[in-house]
Design an enzyme around this catalytic site. Structure first.
Site, mmCIF file in Angstrom:
data_model
loop_
_atom_site.group_PDB
_atom_site.id
_atom_site.type_symbol
_atom_site.label_atom_id
_atom_site.label_comp_id
_atom_site.label_asym_id
_atom_site.label_seq_id
_atom_site.Cartn_x
_atom_site.Cartn_y
_atom_site.Cartn_z
ATOM 1 N N ARG A 170 0.849 -1.192 0.000
ATOM 2 C CA ARG A 170 0.000 0.000 0.000
ATOM 3 C C ARG A 170 0.881 1.237 0.000
ATOM 4 N NH1 ARG A 170 1.986 1.862 3.850
ATOM 5 N NH2 ARG A 170 0.742 3.727 3.624
ATOM 6 N N GLY A 171 0.251 2.415 -0.122
ATOM 7 C CA GLY A 171 1.019 3.655 -0.219
ATOM 8 C C GLY A 171 1.255 3.936 -1.699
ATOM 9 N N ALA A 172 1.017 5.193 -2.097
ATOM 10 C CA ALA A 172 0.971 5.505 -3.529
ATOM 11 C C ALA A 172 2.216 5.066 -4.325
ATOM 12 C CB ALA A 172 0.674 6.985 -3.710
ATOM 13 N N LYS A 207 -4.873 9.954 2.983
ATOM 14 C CA LYS A 207 -5.630 9.128 3.930
ATOM 15 C C LYS A 207 -6.690 9.942 4.670
ATOM 16 C CE LYS A 207 -5.403 5.615 4.455
ATOM 17 N NZ LYS A 207 -6.336 4.724 3.726
ATOM 18 N N ASP A 223 -1.951 10.743 -2.187
ATOM 19 C CA ASP A 223 -2.283 9.675 -3.141
ATOM 20 C C ASP A 223 -2.523 10.217 -4.539
ATOM 21 O OD1 ASP A 223 -2.955 8.338 -0.424
ATOM 22 O OD2 ASP A 223 -2.806 6.747 -1.922
#
Ligand code: MRU
Length: 356
Positions: free
Chosen positions: A46-48, A248, A237
């Site tokens: 996860r995480g852009a 988030k 993001d």
């Protein structure tokens, strides 16, 4: 800390299973596209920027065994793999940006043989990964300038090593400040519902030796009121052409609080997170996730009564007028955002085609 969130190893995608942290540092070795899709969906990766790497490696993983023997067939297989990967999560720009880059490589070399195209795709994925490592360090370099010795930084979610390949965006700024011998304290919002701030951010900051304090999300205001926070830095993001930034859920409220308390609020992200095809944050697609994430604590203990309605957007959009600066790998962008983003991002990225 010498770890990589995601990489290609022994013909498989190797990634840290982030749902197992902070209890265990466990790796997954993925050689099926559907397993990578699932890993993205369930936030194992996860995480852009890490999703950008997953998208690039995923395209290669999904296409490497294509039986196509001409360009037409190969490009159809490529489209099938790409659309499938793109259906995993909608908000992080980097996922689509990386998939688009993989496409471009194929279409720019349509005269090449299928085996050669596969080779080029592997090389492009490797390039995307190496570029992320470099761009995070540049974000750190520029961002460290906004941090003073002994500052207390507030952050949310995880925009660190675990959200990128190996350094981080918002946390990259903190790592660089530490390398520059500044003594920094970090307050990390735990980040309900999936607790990336306490499970992941506090885990990696502790490993690197940064002073970190975990707070519940609703404690940020009181810390600011008591004068305990000098600066807020978050990741992003997707950032629209006017600077509106999706990150988030909970980021927007931190920005409002920061404005009220006169605390600078920075967003750190590489240019690959910008989406100049979107005029404002209103157009950014916001993912709504499984209600169970709210009804149950990490899918283990029910904390809402059966039948209660649940609203679970994974991201919110911070309007550009609440943002002091956008810390990018090309420097810090400040208002006037429309003009300055266009100058910095469209000139440097050159890849803002945004077909997805
Ligand atoms: O749902 P997640 O954990 O993928 O959300 C991630 C974030 O919101 C991060 O802050 C953002 O991707 C920036 S990562 C450098």
């Amino acid at each position: 800390m010498n770890i990589r969130t995601i990489e290609w190893e022994n013909n498989k995608v190797k990634l840290i299973d982030q749902t197992k942290l902070p209890q265990r540092l466990e790796y997954l070795y993925i050689d099926e596209l559907k397993d990578l899709w699932q890993a993205i969906k369930l936030l194992k990766v996860r995480g852009a920027p890490a999703l950008g790497a997953a998208g690039a490696l995923g395209v290669y993983l999904g296409i490497r065994n294509s039986k196509a023997n001409n360009f037409m067939q190969f490009s159809k297989d490529l489209e099938r793999v790409s659309s499938y990967l793109a259906s995993s999560r909608p908000t992080a720009r980097n996922l689509f940006w990386a998939i688009d880059r993989m496409h471009e490589v194929v279409f720019e070399n349509s005269d090449m043989s299928v085996p050669k195209l596969k080779e080029l795709l592997f090389e492009e994925a490797d390039k995307i990964i190496k570029e992320d490592m470099a761009s995070c360090r540049k974000i750190g370099f520029y961002g460290s300038r906004v941090i003073k010795d002994k500052d207390a930084v507030l952050t949310i979610c995880n925009a660190g090593i675990l959200a990128t390949i190996d350094y981080g965006t918002a946390l990259g700024v903190i790592y660089r400040a530490k390398e520059d011998n500044k003594e920094i304290r970090v307050f990390s919002c735990e980040t309900r519902p999936l607790l990336q701030g306490s499970r992941l951010t506090a885990w990696e900051l502790k490993k690197v030796g940064v002073d970190v304090t975990v707070i519940c999300d609703n404690m940020a205001a009181t810390l600011m009121q008591k004068g305990k926070i000098n600066v807020v830095i978050t990741g992003a993001d997707r950032i629209a052409a006017n600077g509106d930034s999706a990150n988030k859920i909970g980021t927007f409220s931190l920005a409002v609080l920061a404005k009220y308390h006169n605390i600078p609020f920075y967003v750190a992200a590489p240019v690959s997170t910008f989406d100049l095809t979107l005029k404002s944050g209103k157009e950014i697609p916001i993912e709504e996730r499984n209600p169970r994430e709210i009804e149950e604590l990490l899918f283990k203990k029910r904390v809402a009564p059966i039948g209660a309605k649940v609203f679970n957007p994974a991201f919110d959009v911070t309007p550009h007028n609440l943002i002091t600066g956008l810390i990018t790998d090309k420097g810090i962008i400040r208002p006037q955002y429309i003009k300055n983003i266009d100058r910095v991002v469209s000139l440097s990225a050159g890849r803002q085609v945004g077909s997805r």
